[in-house]
Design a protein around this motif. Sequence first.
Motif, PDB file in Angstrom:
ATOM      1  N   THR A  72      27.193  16.964  -9.273  1.00  0.00           N
ATOM      2  CA  THR A  72      27.084  17.135 -10.619  1.00  0.00           C
ATOM      3  C   THR A  72      28.426  17.085 -11.403  1.00  0.00           C
ATOM      4  O   THR A  72      28.213  16.649 -12.714  1.00  0.00           O
ATOM      5  CB  THR A  72      26.595  18.694 -10.633  1.00  0.00           C
ATOM      6  N   ASP A  73      29.360  17.603 -10.973  1.00  0.00           N
ATOM      7  CA  ASP A  73      30.658  17.434 -11.802  1.00  0.00           C
ATOM      8  C   ASP A  73      31.106  16.186 -12.127  1.00  0.00           C
ATOM      9  O   ASP A  73      31.511  15.838 -13.151  1.00  0.00           O
ATOM     10  CB  ASP A  73      31.865  18.325 -11.146  1.00  0.00           C
ATOM     11  N   TRP A  74      30.700  15.247 -11.042  1.00  0.00           N
ATOM     12  CA  TRP A  74      31.262  13.777 -11.249  1.00  0.00           C
ATOM     13  C   TRP A  74      30.409  13.093 -12.229  1.00  0.00           C
ATOM     14  O   TRP A  74      30.604  12.563 -13.134  1.00  0.00           O
ATOM     15  CB  TRP A  74      31.052  12.969  -9.984  1.00  0.00           C
ATOM     16  N   VAL A  75      29.045  13.489 -12.292  1.00  0.00           N
ATOM     17  CA  VAL A  75      27.998  12.751 -13.185  1.00  0.00           C
ATOM     18  C   VAL A  75      28.471  13.356 -14.504  1.00  0.00           C
ATOM     19  O   VAL A  75      28.411  12.514 -15.762  1.00  0.00           O
ATOM     20  CB  VAL A  75      26.764  12.983 -12.962  1.00  0.00           C
ATOM     21  N   ASN A  76      28.582  14.555 -14.799  1.00  0.00           N
ATOM     22  CA  ASN A  76      28.873  15.278 -16.152  1.00  0.00           C
ATOM     23  C   ASN A  76      30.119  14.644 -16.519  1.00  0.00           C
ATOM     24  O   ASN A  76      30.257  14.443 -17.776  1.00  0.00           O
ATOM     25  CB  ASN A  76      29.035  16.749 -15.954  1.00  0.00           C
ATOM     26  N   SER A  77      31.229  14.638 -15.690  1.00  0.00           N
ATOM     27  CA  SER A  77      32.705  14.116 -16.286  1.00  0.00           C
ATOM     28  C   SER A  77      32.506  12.800 -16.417  1.00  0.00           C
ATOM     29  O   SER A  77      33.067  12.509 -17.673  1.00  0.00           O
ATOM     30  CB  SER A  77      33.787  14.294 -15.139  1.00  0.00           C
ATOM     31  N   GLY A 128      23.567   3.800 -19.633  1.00  0.00           N
ATOM     32  CA  GLY A 128      23.356   3.534 -18.240  1.00  0.00           C
ATOM     33  C   GLY A 128      23.470   4.790 -17.647  1.00  0.00           C
ATOM     34  O   GLY A 128      22.610   5.421 -16.535  1.00  0.00           O
ATOM     35  N   ILE A 129      24.695   5.451 -17.875  1.00  0.00           N
ATOM     36  CA  ILE A 129      25.037   6.792 -16.848  1.00  0.00           C
ATOM     37  C   ILE A 129      23.903   7.846 -17.194  1.00  0.00           C
ATOM     38  O   ILE A 129      23.701   8.410 -16.361  1.00  0.00           O
ATOM     39  CB  ILE A 129      26.394   7.306 -17.389  1.00  0.00           C
ATOM     40  N   LYS A 130      23.528   8.001 -18.525  1.00  0.00           N
ATOM     41  CA  LYS A 130      22.429   8.964 -18.681  1.00  0.00           C
ATOM     42  C   LYS A 130      21.152   8.769 -18.232  1.00  0.00           C
ATOM     43  O   LYS A 130      20.112   9.620 -18.011  1.00  0.00           O
ATOM     44  CB  LYS A 130      22.569   8.968 -20.381  1.00  0.00           C
ATOM     45  N   ALA A 131      20.944   7.362 -17.909  1.00  0.00           N
ATOM     46  CA  ALA A 131      19.427   6.716 -17.373  1.00  0.00           C
ATOM     47  C   ALA A 131      19.630   6.987 -15.874  1.00  0.00           C
ATOM     48  O   ALA A 131      18.306   6.866 -15.228  1.00  0.00           O
ATOM     49  CB  ALA A 131      19.284   5.602 -17.914  1.00  0.00           C
ATOM     50  N   ALA A 134      19.916  11.241 -11.610  1.00  0.00           N
ATOM     51  CA  ALA A 134      20.851  12.214 -11.208  1.00  0.00           C
ATOM     52  C   ALA A 134      20.174  13.634 -10.936  1.00  0.00           C
ATOM     53  O   ALA A 134      20.268  14.159  -9.935  1.00  0.00           O
ATOM     54  CB  ALA A 134      22.005  12.600 -12.001  1.00  0.00           C
ATOM     55  N   GLU A 135      19.176  13.849 -11.889  1.00  0.00           N
ATOM     56  CA  GLU A 135      18.437  15.037 -11.841  1.00  0.00           C
ATOM     57  C   GLU A 135      17.703  15.178 -10.462  1.00  0.00           C
ATOM     58  O   GLU A 135      17.307  16.292  -9.845  1.00  0.00           O
ATOM     59  CB  GLU A 135      17.524  15.247 -13.018  1.00  0.00           C
ATOM     60  N   ALA A 215      20.060   2.429  -8.347  1.00  0.00           N
ATOM     61  CA  ALA A 215      20.076   2.309  -9.698  1.00  0.00           C
ATOM     62  C   ALA A 215      21.515   2.118 -10.208  1.00  0.00           C
ATOM     63  O   ALA A 215      21.635   1.413 -11.257  1.00  0.00           O
ATOM     64  CB  ALA A 215      19.577   3.532 -10.284  1.00  0.00           C
ATOM     65  N   SER A 216      22.707   2.639  -9.557  1.00  0.00           N
ATOM     66  CA  SER A 216      23.878   2.534  -9.990  1.00  0.00           C
ATOM     67  C   SER A 216      24.358   1.094 -10.070  1.00  0.00           C
ATOM     68  O   SER A 216      25.072   0.565 -10.933  1.00  0.00           O
ATOM     69  CB  SER A 216      24.845   3.557  -9.318  1.00  0.00           C
TER      70      SER A 216
END
Length: 240
Positions: A72-77, A128-131, A134-135, A215-216
């Motif tokens: 979660t920290d990695w995605v948010n950062s 792309g990161i937001k799509a 991750a959730e 997806a990444s």
Amino acid sequence: MRDEELQPQLVELTQGFLRMWKAMLECHHSQYITISLAYHARNSTDAPQGDARRQIMVQLQQEIECFGVSFTDWVNSHASYLEALNCWLQNCIIEPQERSKNRYPFSPHRYLGFGPPIFVLCREWSAGIKALPAEELSAAIKAFLSDICHLMDQQLEQQQKKDKSVDANNGESESRDGLNLLTNGDTTADVSSNLCCIQASLTRVLDKLNKFSEASVKMYEDVRQKSDAARIAYLKLQAN
């Protein structure tokens, strides 16, 4: 500095992420296949018992919690970094001081279509990161942790029953079956059921992790293609 230094570094960074996620996809796919086969095998004859199993579950819980928080920290950062980078790039756009009455109002979004390719790179990367799913992965991790906690609560309850039974019999069991149950803490059916639950939950986590990796890879390939197309278009525009 923006186009000559920052852009090449960002391109190199995205290419590095693409290579990383391709390797991660291969790794996570192998993990998913391995756990799926273990789940369908449903073999619990060699499963650890008693205190050994409880210690394993505690360690597993700690590792999964750490993984969930780190992910979660990695995605948010990552998302925050790209958002800040895009905001900084907006400051590089100089709005015309005067415009003709017949022209449309100036729009930074229209500028991104034919401006320096770094704008396209960062815009597509951020989107792309937001799509990314991750959730879905985070939800699977939380569900897995919930299953682990539920199993640990069951083990604690069984241990308490065992202790009470031993006290009631002055430290001795009334039968051989009772001795086996008190020694192991679970029946064979309980062990098999618990392992199936954990394996199924872990399989879902690895499935979501595998899909996140897929997806990444696709996202970074799209970013590379659109960035290259923007670079070529910008070079042609400068040549005219």
